[in-house]
Design an enzyme around this catalytic site. Structure first.
Site, PDB file in Angstrom:
ATOM      1  N   ARG A 147       0.862  -1.185   0.000  1.00 35.31           N
ATOM      2  CA  ARG A 147       0.000   0.000   0.000  1.00 35.31           C
ATOM      3  C   ARG A 147       0.889   1.223   0.000  1.00 35.31           C
ATOM      4  NH1 ARG A 147      -3.795   2.517   4.827  1.00 35.31           N
ATOM      5  NH2 ARG A 147      -1.851   3.610   5.236  1.00 35.31           N
ATOM      6  N   TYR A 159      -3.026  11.879   5.859  1.00 34.04           N
ATOM      7  CA  TYR A 159      -3.289  10.526   6.333  1.00 34.04           C
ATOM      8  C   TYR A 159      -2.224   9.533   5.824  1.00 34.04           C
ATOM      9  CZ  TYR A 159      -4.818   5.828   6.529  1.00 34.04           C
ATOM     10  OH  TYR A 159      -4.809   4.490   6.762  1.00 34.04           O
ATOM     11  N   ASP A 210      -5.023   3.795  -0.139  1.00 31.93           N
ATOM     12  CA  ASP A 210      -6.138   4.081   0.770  1.00 31.93           C
ATOM     13  C   ASP A 210      -6.517   5.553   0.663  1.00 31.93           C
ATOM     14  OD1 ASP A 210      -7.986   4.175   2.772  1.00 31.93           O
ATOM     15  OD2 ASP A 210      -6.699   3.298   4.325  1.00 31.93           O
ATOM     16  N   HIS A 212      -9.070   6.771   2.339  1.00 25.80           N
ATOM     17  CA  HIS A 212      -9.531   7.078   3.698  1.00 25.80           C
ATOM     18  C   HIS A 212     -10.785   7.948   3.709  1.00 25.80           C
ATOM     19  CE1 HIS A 212      -8.396   6.934   8.076  1.00 25.80           C
ATOM     20  NE2 HIS A 212      -8.013   5.758   7.621  1.00 25.80           N
ATOM     21  N   GLU A 236      -8.895   1.836  -1.869  1.00 28.80           N
ATOM     22  CA  GLU A 236      -9.613   1.544  -0.624  1.00 28.80           C
ATOM     23  C   GLU A 236     -10.379   2.748  -0.098  1.00 28.80           C
ATOM     24  OE1 GLU A 236      -6.893   0.019   2.269  1.00 28.80           O
ATOM     25  OE2 GLU A 236      -8.126   0.649   3.960  1.00 28.80           O
ATOM     26  N   GLU A 262     -13.458  -1.197   6.543  1.00 24.81           N
ATOM     27  CA  GLU A 262     -12.725  -1.410   7.799  1.00 24.81           C
ATOM     28  C   GLU A 262     -13.452  -0.790   8.982  1.00 24.81           C
ATOM     29  OE1 GLU A 262      -8.945   0.362   6.667  1.00 24.81           O
ATOM     30  OE2 GLU A 262      -9.278   1.963   8.120  1.00 24.81           O
ATOM     31  N   ARG A 283     -13.594  -5.413   3.773  1.00 22.52           N
ATOM     32  CA  ARG A 283     -12.476  -5.179   4.701  1.00 22.52           C
ATOM     33  C   ARG A 283     -12.869  -5.297   6.169  1.00 22.52           C
ATOM     34  NH1 ARG A 283      -7.822  -3.821   4.407  1.00 22.52           N
ATOM     35  NH2 ARG A 283      -7.861  -1.926   5.676  1.00 22.52           N
ATOM     36  N   GLU A 339      -4.269  -7.499   5.120  1.00 21.79           N
ATOM     37  CA  GLU A 339      -3.384  -6.402   5.543  1.00 21.79           C
ATOM     38  C   GLU A 339      -2.507  -6.886   6.694  1.00 21.79           C
ATOM     39  OE1 GLU A 339      -5.460  -3.030   7.172  1.00 21.79           O
ATOM     40  OE2 GLU A 339      -3.787  -1.674   6.761  1.00 21.79           O
ATOM     41  N   TRP A 402     -11.879  12.067   8.637  1.00 24.09           N
ATOM     42  CA  TRP A 402     -10.460  11.744   8.819  1.00 24.09           C
ATOM     43  C   TRP A 402     -10.121  10.481   8.052  1.00 24.09           C
ATOM     44  CZ3 TRP A 402      -7.918   7.511  11.292  1.00 24.09           C
ATOM     45  CH2 TRP A 402      -6.504   7.604  11.174  1.00 24.09           C
TER      46      TRP A 402
HETATM   47 MG   LIG Z   1      -7.856   1.847   5.508  1.00 24.19          MG
END
Ligand SMILES: [Mg+2]
Length: 402
Positions: A147, A159, A210, A212, A236, A262, A283, A339, A402
């Protein structure tokens, strides 16, 4: 067999972990991860006040019934705190069952479907050169999938990026730190980053990224489209998942594979996303998604629609979750990737692990149950430290994801 007691162990070897330990009348105990980063004590209290008293006296082998007792039997269903508590109970019960039958968890889930579990590493850099350096380091360690995150020109901090020489760790002591975000700068930067990564490292490396939760559907559609030449393994959390229908817009415009979940905690977070084939990877981790019992149903549902798993596995989940995830990854057919961020060495003073990384893949030994143990004496040396994940604002001050 009967559950005689249970307790919650909170410790902080470098970061906070919450563990549920369930005891039985046959001397066997089970361990479950109950860690919810930044909200640890809410789960601990939920378990202590509302779950442990109702667990005592039950037969721990009746996992399905106990699962529904704490899900269907509870009027206030779902939510991260409740589902993390239920996950911990579920993991501990599967651990007990494996120990009682003297077999590793994957055998109870159908046995091994593969010889090794593909994992992806994190690389990040404050700028392009540093990011390329970081990718090279992970390749040297043997990772086949990486990643990639990097600092965005013109933004102080973003991030997924550590200060140079430090490990990336978003949770900080006390109240949340405030980060800043600029979508325009990010969207202009990300394709340049991946163009350079491909130029340096070639086509073989599996690349992940990602977002995010920071884009609107049409912005995510643009990014997915512009990343297509670099053949990502996945993009992601391109868009926050509350609006599942939002992914229709992304999907219409790009063939970049999409992963999400996630922060999800139920199959009901996924129904539109999976049944309309709007995503490619789920995820939701075992520790927040209702445990093994619920993830089995999610994975089976996903498999009908060609959706694979790619469980969250950051260091804010304890080694108990990591091991449980690996058993699951070995067992199911529609496994995609896992991951893997190795915990700091200090974590191994408390948790005795049963898995190892070698040349891009994870392996797990045949210790019965989940196979991770916790040294309670060692745990006492690391008391809980309040810590928070950051909040994020646009550069004009507007509060953002975030
Ligand atoms: Mg993530």
């Amino acid at each position: 067999m009967k559950i005689t007691d249970a307790k919650v162990i909170v410790c902080s070897p470098g970061r906070n972990f919450v563990t549920l330990k369930i005891y039985t009348d046959q001397g066997i105990y089970g361990l479950g991860d109950a860690t919810l980063n930044g909200r640890e004590l809410a789960v601990a209290k939920y378990l202590e006040e509302y779950c442990i008293p109702a667990l005592k006296g039950r037969n721990p082998l009746n996992i399905e019934d106990i699962w529904h007792y704490f899900y269907r039997g509870v009027y206030w269903k779902r939510g991260a705190v409740t589902m993390t508590a239920l996950s911990a109970i579920d993991m501990a019960l599967w651990d007990i069952k494996g120990k009682m039958l003297n077999t590793p968890l994957y055998n109870l889930l159908g046995g091994k479907s593969r010889n090794k579990v593909l994992v992806y590493a994190h690389s990040n850099g404050i700028d392009l050169d540093h990011a390329l350096e970081s990718v090279a380091q992970e390749l040297d360690k043997g990772f086949k999938a990486i990643r990639v995150q990097s600092g965005i020109p013109g933004l102080d901090h973003t991030y997924g990026v550590a200060q140079k020489g430090e490990k990336y760790e978003p949770a900080t002591k006390g109240l949340p730190r405030e980060d800043f975000w600029d979508t325009h700068k990010y969207l202009n930067w990300a394709p340049k980053l991946f163009s350079k990564v491909r130029e340096h490292f070639g086509e073989d490396l599996l690349l992940l990224h990602d977002v995010h939760h920071r884009l609107t559907p049409i912005e995510a559609a643009r990014l997915g489209k512009e990343l297509e030449p670099f053949h990502l393994f996945w993009m992601e959390d391109a868009v926050t998942g509350e609006l599942q229908e939002g992914f229709r817009v992304v999907r219409q415009h790009t063939t970049t594979p999409l992963a999400i979940g996630e922060v999800f905690n139920s199959v009901y977070d996924y129904t539109t996303l999976i049944s309309e084939q709007l995503i490619d990877f789920v995820r939701m981790p075992i520790v927040h998604g209702g445990g093994i019992t619920h993830l089995q149903k999610v994975a089976a549902f996903a498999s009908i629609y060609h959706v694979q798993t790619g469980f969250h596995g950051a260091t804010d989940l304890s080694p108990i979750n990591m091991a449980a995830a690996l058993h699951f990854d070995f067992a199911i057919n529609n496994f995609g990737i896992q991951e893997y961020m190795p915990h700091e060495e200090i974590v191994n003073e408390v948790f005795k692990i049963n898995y190892r990384f070698e040349e891009g893949y994870m392996y797990i030994d045949d210790t019965p149950g989940i196979g991770v143990d916790l040294d309670e004496k060692a745990a006492q040396k690391f008391p809980y430290i309040p810590a928070s994940l950051p909040v994020n604002r646009k550069t004009d001050g507007t509060l953002f994801y975030w």
